[in-house]
Design a protein around this motif. Structure first.
Motif, short mmCIF file in Angstrom:
data_model
loop_
_atom_site.label_atom_id
_atom_site.label_comp_id
_atom_site.label_asym_id
_atom_site.label_seq_id
_atom_site.Cartn_x
_atom_site.Cartn_y
_atom_site.Cartn_z
N TYR A 407 1.08 -1.39 -0.36
CA TYR A 407 0.50 -0.15 -0.50
C TYR A 407 0.92 0.78 0.05
CZ TYR A 407 -4.14 -2.64 0.53
OH TYR A 407 -5.32 -3.46 0.62
N VAL A 415 -1.87 4.20 2.15
CA VAL A 415 -2.68 3.88 2.28
C VAL A 415 -3.01 2.34 3.12
CG1 VAL A 415 -4.62 3.75 1.66
CG2 VAL A 415 -3.06 4.51 -0.05
N GLU A 428 -6.88 7.59 7.24
CA GLU A 428 -7.60 6.48 5.61
C GLU A 428 -5.47 6.49 4.69
OE1 GLU A 428 -9.38 8.57 2.50
OE2 GLU A 428 -11.44 9.02 3.89
N GLN A 429 -4.48 7.54 5.97
CA GLN A 429 -3.07 6.85 5.38
C GLN A 429 -2.14 6.91 6.44
OE1 GLN A 429 -2.70 10.04 1.93
NE2 GLN A 429 -1.15 11.07 3.15
#
Length: 432
Positions: A407, A415, A428-429
């Motif tokens: 990711y 992510v 989200e990250q």
């Protein structure tokens, strides 16, 4: 432990099966030891019969006119001689039995018929593949570079605190590690029917012997003190499976699918024999964490249980959208206690390779015989050995590695998979 009756019945067949694992079973040694044990039994019975006969002679001598004391005096010398011979024979039988027990404890499990031939991991056979590795438009970094660039992965400080093969994690990365644990436990207990269990992280020698780590693999363990038989657990398999040691479960206790336990624990391994391998990062550490899956089932349900347990481990990878492949281990790569093993190997872009993230194994009655873990068959009313299974669902550190590498973004951020965001406060990250 193998069934000694089966070994006696056809030791050559046992030798051929073990040869598929690259293990040499000395049939002559076993036959000689077992013969000595049987002869000790025969000799003991003969002496007991002789003692009984000599004791009867006291009454015969009294009948012939001797006093009881005179009769006893005449027979006592013979009885004392027999007693001494019995004592010597008993000690001899104990020594032979111990040698036989040690031999049996050192024998690995027989591989299932469907286990492929082979000598090493190179001979393992791929049976399935899920997901496609992402094609990055930049050169993907490994998890160490990613974590250090985020300022959240620190092997240098861990080395100062303890030594090599340890890691310190900070901030969001530490929280993501914890999120993975909670996500896995919730999935297995909520959807797959496992009961969460908390167990000691320190076990005794009997527990390690029961699951097969001892006596053969003591160098792989961390023993706490030389004068005590306490060890740090190498995996939660040991304490969780041993909840069934010396127990007989009623059929109703097993339910339709047997007993299923999910356990989060740290694991401690000396990694003996792996020096120089995976020294960088979190792939092979002395301390790591897993969510372990253990099943205790009836023999008739054993094969089906392995498929379901492996599927439960796969479900974690699928929920996180991590590409992986499933392989069946060959005879030369299968673990000591296992009769059949599937490895799940996750794709790591930083290594451009699939790496093991879970081993899911069926042990048949091998561990149960060592532990005397049984259930009562209602059809016969008699106890029968359980079949045991376990697998990582998953290894947390390696899953974290896989998330970081699969990711990652070109700007150094990572992510967070959608399945983990509820455990990360909606973030989200990482970084960025």
């Amino acid at each position: 432990m193998l069934d000694i009756k089966a070994v006696r019945q056809d030791p050559e067949a046992v030798a051929q099966a073990l040869a598929r694992r690259g293990f040499t079973f000395d049939v002559d040694q076993f036959t000689a030891l077992d013969g000595r044990r049987k002869q000790a039994d025969v000799d003991s019975q003969a002496l007991l019969a002789e003692r009984k006969s000599a004791s009867k002679k006291i009454g015969q001598l009294v009948g012939q006119g001797l006093s009881v004391d005179e009769a006893k005096a005449q027979v006592n010398e013979t009885l004392e001689k027999i007693a001494a011979q019995l004592d010597e024979l008993t000690e001899q039988a104990k020594r032979v039995q111990q040698e036989l027990d040690d031999l049996l404890l050192g024998l690995p499990n027989l591989p299932a018929d469907e286990v492929p031939e082979g000598q090493s991991e190179d001979d393992n056979v791929e049976v399935a593949r899920w997901g496609e590795p992402l094609a990055f438009d930049f050169n993907p970094r490994d998890h160490v570079e990613i974590g250090e660039a985020l300022g959240q992965l620190d092997s240098e400080t861990a080395g100062k605190i303890t030594g090599s093969r340890f890691t310190v994690m900070y901030g969001e990365l530490a929280r993501l590690h914890r999120a993975l644990i909670q996500f896995m436990l919730n999935l297995h207990t909520g959807e797959h029917g496992y009961q969460e269990i908390y167990v000691p992280y320190i076990v005794n020698r009997d527990s390690l012997r029961g699951t097969g780590q001892l006596p053969k693999f003591e160098e792989d363990l961390f023993k706490l003190r030389a004068d005590q038989d306490y060890y740090l657990i190498p995996t939660a398999e040991v304490p969780v499976t041993n909840v069934a040691r010396d127990r007989i479960f009623e059929d109703a206790e097993l339910g339709e699918s047997g007993l299923r336990f999910a356990c989060h624990s740290p694991c401690f391994r000396s990694e003996a024999g792996s020096y120089g391998r995976d020294t960088r990062g979190m792939i092979r550490q002395h301390q790591f964490e897993k969510v372990e899956l253990v099943q205790l089932v009836r023999a008739a349900d054993s094969d089906r249980a392995l498929e379901s347990l492996t599927g439960h481990a796969e479900a974690v990878l699928q929920a996180l959208a991590l590409p992986y492949r499933k392989v069946i281990l060959c005879g030369g790569d299968i673990g000591f206690s296992a009769r059949k093993t599937y490895d799940l190997e996750v794709w790591l872009p930083g290594q451009s390779a699939y790496r093991e993230i879970s081993s899911c194994s069926s042990f048949g009655d091998f561990q149960a015989r060592r532990m005397q873990a049984r259930w009562r068959n209602p059809a016969t009313g008699k106890p029968e050995l359980l079949h045991t299974l376990n697998g990582s669902g998953l290894a947390v550190g390696r899953t974290l590695v896989a998330v970081l590498e699969n990711y990652q973004r070109a700007d150094g951020s990572v992510v967070i998979p959608e399945a983990l965001r509820p455990y990360m406060g909606g973030a989200e990250q990482l970084g960025g």
